[in-house]
Write a protein that holds these residues in place. Structure first.
Motif, PDB file in Angstrom:
ATOM      1  N   ARG A 178       1.097  -5.598   6.514  1.00  0.00           N
ATOM      2  CA  ARG A 178       0.680  -6.862   7.007  1.00  0.00           C
ATOM      3  C   ARG A 178      -0.014  -6.603   8.354  1.00  0.00           C
ATOM      4  O   ARG A 178      -1.099  -7.294   8.492  1.00  0.00           O
ATOM      5  N   LYS A 179       0.065  -5.438   9.063  1.00  0.00           N
ATOM      6  CA  LYS A 179      -0.664  -5.410  10.160  1.00  0.00           C
ATOM      7  C   LYS A 179      -2.205  -4.948   9.972  1.00  0.00           C
ATOM      8  O   LYS A 179      -2.964  -5.604  10.824  1.00  0.00           O
ATOM      9  N   ALA A 180      -2.173  -4.458   8.906  1.00  0.00           N
ATOM     10  CA  ALA A 180      -3.684  -3.929   8.514  1.00  0.00           C
ATOM     11  C   ALA A 180      -4.296  -5.363   8.192  1.00  0.00           C
ATOM     12  O   ALA A 180      -5.483  -5.131   8.377  1.00  0.00           O
ATOM     13  N   ALA A 181      -3.750  -6.049   7.514  1.00  0.00           N
ATOM     14  CA  ALA A 181      -4.466  -7.248   6.841  1.00  0.00           C
ATOM     15  C   ALA A 181      -4.826  -8.200   8.352  1.00  0.00           C
ATOM     16  O   ALA A 181      -5.629  -8.879   8.164  1.00  0.00           O
ATOM     17  N   GLU A 182      -3.899  -8.059   9.418  1.00  0.00           N
ATOM     18  CA  GLU A 182      -4.397  -8.743  10.512  1.00  0.00           C
ATOM     19  C   GLU A 182      -5.243  -8.061  11.559  1.00  0.00           C
ATOM     20  O   GLU A 182      -5.711  -9.036  12.354  1.00  0.00           O
ATOM     21  N   THR A 183      -5.530  -7.077  11.593  1.00  0.00           N
ATOM     22  CA  THR A 183      -5.968  -6.396  12.608  1.00  0.00           C
ATOM     23  C   THR A 183      -7.614  -6.681  12.753  1.00  0.00           C
ATOM     24  O   THR A 183      -8.306  -7.098  11.777  1.00  0.00           O
ATOM     25  N   ASP A 184      -8.099  -6.783  14.121  1.00  0.00           N
ATOM     26  CA  ASP A 184      -9.472  -6.993  14.394  1.00  0.00           C
ATOM     27  C   ASP A 184     -10.157  -5.690  14.465  1.00  0.00           C
ATOM     28  O   ASP A 184     -11.267  -5.687  15.252  1.00  0.00           O
ATOM     29  N   ALA A 185      -9.579  -4.573  14.446  1.00  0.00           N
ATOM     30  CA  ALA A 185     -10.206  -3.306  14.681  1.00  0.00           C
ATOM     31  C   ALA A 185     -11.110  -2.895  13.789  1.00  0.00           C
ATOM     32  O   ALA A 185     -11.118  -3.546  12.531  1.00  0.00           O
ATOM     33  N   ASP A 186     -12.194  -2.250  14.077  1.00  0.00           N
ATOM     34  CA  ASP A 186     -13.213  -1.804  13.097  1.00  0.00           C
ATOM     35  C   ASP A 186     -12.882  -0.382  12.187  1.00  0.00           C
ATOM     36  O   ASP A 186     -13.367  -0.276  11.110  1.00  0.00           O
ATOM     37  N   ILE A 187     -11.779   0.357  12.763  1.00  0.00           N
ATOM     38  CA  ILE A 187     -11.236   1.414  12.237  1.00  0.00           C
ATOM     39  C   ILE A 187      -9.898   1.514  12.500  1.00  0.00           C
ATOM     40  O   ILE A 187      -9.336   1.233  13.287  1.00  0.00           O
ATOM     41  N   ILE A 188      -9.177   1.847  11.256  1.00  0.00           N
ATOM     42  CA  ILE A 188      -7.770   1.861  10.969  1.00  0.00           C
ATOM     43  C   ILE A 188      -7.577   3.456  10.800  1.00  0.00           C
ATOM     44  O   ILE A 188      -7.778   3.973   9.941  1.00  0.00           O
ATOM     45  N   VAL A 189      -6.684   4.027  11.700  1.00  0.00           N
ATOM     46  CA  VAL A 189      -6.257   5.119  11.323  1.00  0.00           C
ATOM     47  C   VAL A 189      -4.908   5.055  10.787  1.00  0.00           C
ATOM     48  O   VAL A 189      -3.645   4.902  11.726  1.00  0.00           O
ATOM     49  N   MET A 190      -4.655   5.379   9.618  1.00  0.00           N
ATOM     50  CA  MET A 190      -3.187   5.316   8.989  1.00  0.00           C
ATOM     51  C   MET A 190      -2.465   6.694   8.939  1.00  0.00           C
ATOM     52  O   MET A 190      -2.875   7.574   8.087  1.00  0.00           O
ATOM     53  N   ALA A 191      -1.736   6.860  10.021  1.00  0.00           N
ATOM     54  CA  ALA A 191      -1.031   7.942   9.978  1.00  0.00           C
ATOM     55  C   ALA A 191       0.401   7.981   9.220  1.00  0.00           C
ATOM     56  O   ALA A 191       1.367   7.453   9.636  1.00  0.00           O
ATOM     57  N   GLY A 192       0.151   8.189   7.837  1.00  0.00           N
ATOM     58  CA  GLY A 192       1.119   8.073   7.029  1.00  0.00           C
ATOM     59  C   GLY A 192       0.584   9.003   5.811  1.00  0.00           C
ATOM     60  O   GLY A 192       0.207   9.830   5.931  1.00  0.00           O
ATOM     61  N   VAL A 193       0.801   8.332   4.548  1.00  0.00           N
ATOM     62  CA  VAL A 193       0.482   9.117   3.237  1.00  0.00           C
ATOM     63  C   VAL A 193      -0.545   8.270   2.733  1.00  0.00           C
ATOM     64  O   VAL A 193      -1.074   7.250   3.038  1.00  0.00           O
ATOM     65  N   HIS A 194      -1.167   8.725   1.563  1.00  0.00           N
ATOM     66  CA  HIS A 194      -2.451   8.499   1.080  1.00  0.00           C
ATOM     67  C   HIS A 194      -2.549   6.919   0.525  1.00  0.00           C
ATOM     68  O   HIS A 194      -3.393   5.948   0.673  1.00  0.00           O
ATOM     69  N   PHE A 195      -1.298   6.548  -0.020  1.00  0.00           N
ATOM     70  CA  PHE A 195      -1.066   5.344  -0.768  1.00  0.00           C
ATOM     71  C   PHE A 195      -1.239   4.192   0.238  1.00  0.00           C
ATOM     72  O   PHE A 195      -1.553   3.049  -0.060  1.00  0.00           O
ATOM     73  N   MET A 196      -0.636   4.462   1.451  1.00  0.00           N
ATOM     74  CA  MET A 196      -0.666   3.683   2.658  1.00  0.00           C
ATOM     75  C   MET A 196      -2.064   3.309   3.049  1.00  0.00           C
ATOM     76  O   MET A 196      -2.534   2.185   3.466  1.00  0.00           O
ATOM     77  N   GLY A 197      -3.018   4.445   3.031  1.00  0.00           N
ATOM     78  CA  GLY A 197      -4.430   4.327   3.419  1.00  0.00           C
ATOM     79  C   GLY A 197      -5.116   3.538   2.504  1.00  0.00           C
ATOM     80  O   GLY A 197      -5.852   2.357   2.807  1.00  0.00           O
ATOM     81  N   GLU A 198      -4.573   3.738   1.154  1.00  0.00           N
ATOM     82  CA  GLU A 198      -5.387   2.888  -0.010  1.00  0.00           C
ATOM     83  C   GLU A 198      -5.044   1.477  -0.080  1.00  0.00           C
ATOM     84  O   GLU A 198      -5.944   0.369   0.179  1.00  0.00           O
ATOM     85  N   THR A 199      -3.805   1.001   0.282  1.00  0.00           N
ATOM     86  CA  THR A 199      -3.387  -0.250   0.676  1.00  0.00           C
ATOM     87  C   THR A 199      -4.080  -0.901   1.871  1.00  0.00           C
ATOM     88  O   THR A 199      -4.443  -2.209   1.515  1.00  0.00           O
ATOM     89  N   ALA A 200      -4.262  -0.229   2.931  1.00  0.00           N
ATOM     90  CA  ALA A 200      -5.129  -0.826   4.027  1.00  0.00           C
ATOM     91  C   ALA A 200      -6.462  -1.023   3.618  1.00  0.00           C
ATOM     92  O   ALA A 200      -6.968  -1.883   4.011  1.00  0.00           O
ATOM     93  N   ALA A 201      -6.954  -0.037   2.722  1.00  0.00           N
ATOM     94  CA  ALA A 201      -8.380  -0.259   2.323  1.00  0.00           C
ATOM     95  C   ALA A 201      -8.597  -1.359   1.374  1.00  0.00           C
ATOM     96  O   ALA A 201      -9.806  -2.167   1.508  1.00  0.00           O
ATOM     97  N   ILE A 202      -7.630  -1.698   0.630  1.00  0.00           N
ATOM     98  CA  ILE A 202      -7.770  -2.745  -0.197  1.00  0.00           C
ATOM     99  C   ILE A 202      -7.691  -3.962   0.519  1.00  0.00           C
ATOM    100  O   ILE A 202      -8.573  -4.990   0.218  1.00  0.00           O
ATOM    101  N   LEU A 203      -6.741  -4.167   1.580  1.00  0.00           N
ATOM    102  CA  LEU A 203      -6.720  -5.400   2.268  1.00  0.00           C
ATOM    103  C   LEU A 203      -7.957  -5.661   3.283  1.00  0.00           C
ATOM    104  O   LEU A 203      -7.934  -6.868   3.432  1.00  0.00           O
ATOM    105  N   CYS A 204      -8.397  -4.522   3.578  1.00  0.00           N
ATOM    106  CA  CYS A 204      -9.467  -4.516   4.699  1.00  0.00           C
ATOM    107  C   CYS A 204     -10.951  -3.863   4.126  1.00  0.00           C
ATOM    108  O   CYS A 204     -11.277  -3.111   4.575  1.00  0.00           O
ATOM    109  N   PRO A 205     -11.584  -4.522   3.244  1.00  0.00           N
ATOM    110  CA  PRO A 205     -12.826  -3.954   2.536  1.00  0.00           C
ATOM    111  C   PRO A 205     -13.850  -3.835   3.762  1.00  0.00           C
ATOM    112  O   PRO A 205     -14.686  -3.103   3.433  1.00  0.00           O
ATOM    113  N   GLY A 206     -13.771  -4.566   4.607  1.00  0.00           N
ATOM    114  CA  GLY A 206     -14.887  -4.515   5.666  1.00  0.00           C
ATOM    115  C   GLY A 206     -14.590  -3.333   6.939  1.00  0.00           C
ATOM    116  O   GLY A 206     -15.324  -3.123   7.697  1.00  0.00           O
TER     117      GLY A 206
END
Length: 328
Positions: A65-93
């Motif tokens: 949810r937070k990834a989908a809402e953020t106005d940041a240009d860069i998201i550092v996902m301190a978690g595991v790979h699938f979490m990064g994938e989910t953020a990338a899918i939700l935030c293509p830009g």
């Protein structure tokens, strides 16, 4: 992501011990995230020192949810790979970074996309529900994604006679079947950390601490769920500990959550449950602990490693993730 060797499980996962080095690293991280309009998101299972500097801490649902809402240009996902994938899918830009791309997930690894696709094809009249702990490629074969925090709610929203495939966590699926009366077809996967907790060890701890409440994640086996005072996601366990009158808790999930529990309830005692293997009683996820402060600094500095999902997979995976967010 490739599986890591079992002997790595009980490595030393303590925080950086050199105070000056840690201070300098945190200073650099703070400067870089300001300069680059970056946000650091961390899962509850991360090292304490990462949770301390994160802009946002949460479970898989909250992070999505937070990834989908953020106005940041860069998201550092301190978690595991699938979490990064989910953020990338939700935030293509946006640019999504995972500090160490080797930070995989044994549960996601237990469900290869090609094998799951064959399983789905063999049951064409079933709705496919996948746990968020899966690769983007598995999500692309899914109708609805769920987390441990919203799985029951979403499944309860479906018609009682609907045929369902649930993957990949057999323990979570068994729990949902038991509490809802469903008979979902379960993929035979599991989280290696949650699946190795010891019922005998938890019962021994309960004898030593008779007033303690037992908190169990639904990725654990049924025998542990049945003795729990609370079965729930990391967020649900945190809420229970915060609001319950008990002063002691036996925590049957990855021990990184104790940092947030203790921060929320400094007056309470949280006891991490051990695993059942006499030679390896580690209750830490070695994948989660691959991320470090220094790797976060390097990721911000180099804007790498970037998590990317090919356009077609991302398009197919976005639909079930959006359905989850709509139904949660």
């Amino acid at each position: 992501m490739g599986a890591r060797k079992e002997e790595s499980v009980c490595e030393n996962y303590t925080a950086t011990t050199d105070p000056e080095k840690r201070e300098n690293t945190v200073e650099a991280i703070n400067r870089l995230r300001r300069e680059k309009n970056a946000v650091i998101m961390a899962h509850y299972y991360q090292r304490d020192e990462i949770q301390q500097i994160a802009d946002f801490i949460g479970d898989s649902l909250a992070l999505a949810r937070k990834a989908a809402e953020t106005d940041a240009d860069i998201i550092v996902m301190a978690g595991v790979h699938f979490m990064g994938e989910t953020a990338a899918i939700l935030c293509p830009g946006k640019k999504v970074l995972v500090p160490d791309l080797e930070a995989g997930c044994s549960l996601a690894d237990s469900c290869p996309a090609d094998e799951f696709a064959e399983f789905v094809a063999a049951h064409p009249d079933h709705t496919v529900i996948s746990y968020v702990n899966t690769s983007a490629a598995v999500k692309a074969h899914t109708d609805i994604v769920v987390t441990s925090g919203n799985a029951r709610k979403i499944i309860d929203s479906l018609p009682a006679d609907e045929k369902i495939i649930f993957g990949p966590d057999r323990n979570l699926g068994d729990y949902i079947n038991r509490v809802t009366g469903r008979q979902m077809l379960l993929w035979n996967g599991c989280c290696h950390v949650h699946d190795r907790f010891s019922l005998e060890a938890v019962l021994d701890m309960k004898k030593e601490h008779p007033g303690a409440k037992i908190l169990v994640h639904p990725e654990c086996r049924r025998s542990l769920q049945l003795i729990a005072d609370k079965v729930g996601s990391t967020a649900a366990l945190l809420d229970f500990a915060r609001n319950d009158e008990a002063k002691e808790f036996i925590v049957v999930t990855e021990s990184g959550i104790l940092f947030e529990m203790q921060r929320n309830c400094p007056e309470k005692v949280f006891l991490p449950a051990p695993a059942e293997d006499a030679e390896c009683q580690c209750n830490k996820c070695e994948y989660m602990r691959l991320n470090t402060l220094e790797k976060i600094r390097l990721a911000l500095e180099q804007e790498a490693p970037v998590v990317s999902v090919d356009a077609e997979t991302a398009r197919k995976a976005l639909r079930p993730i959006k359905r989850m967010l709509e139904l949660s």
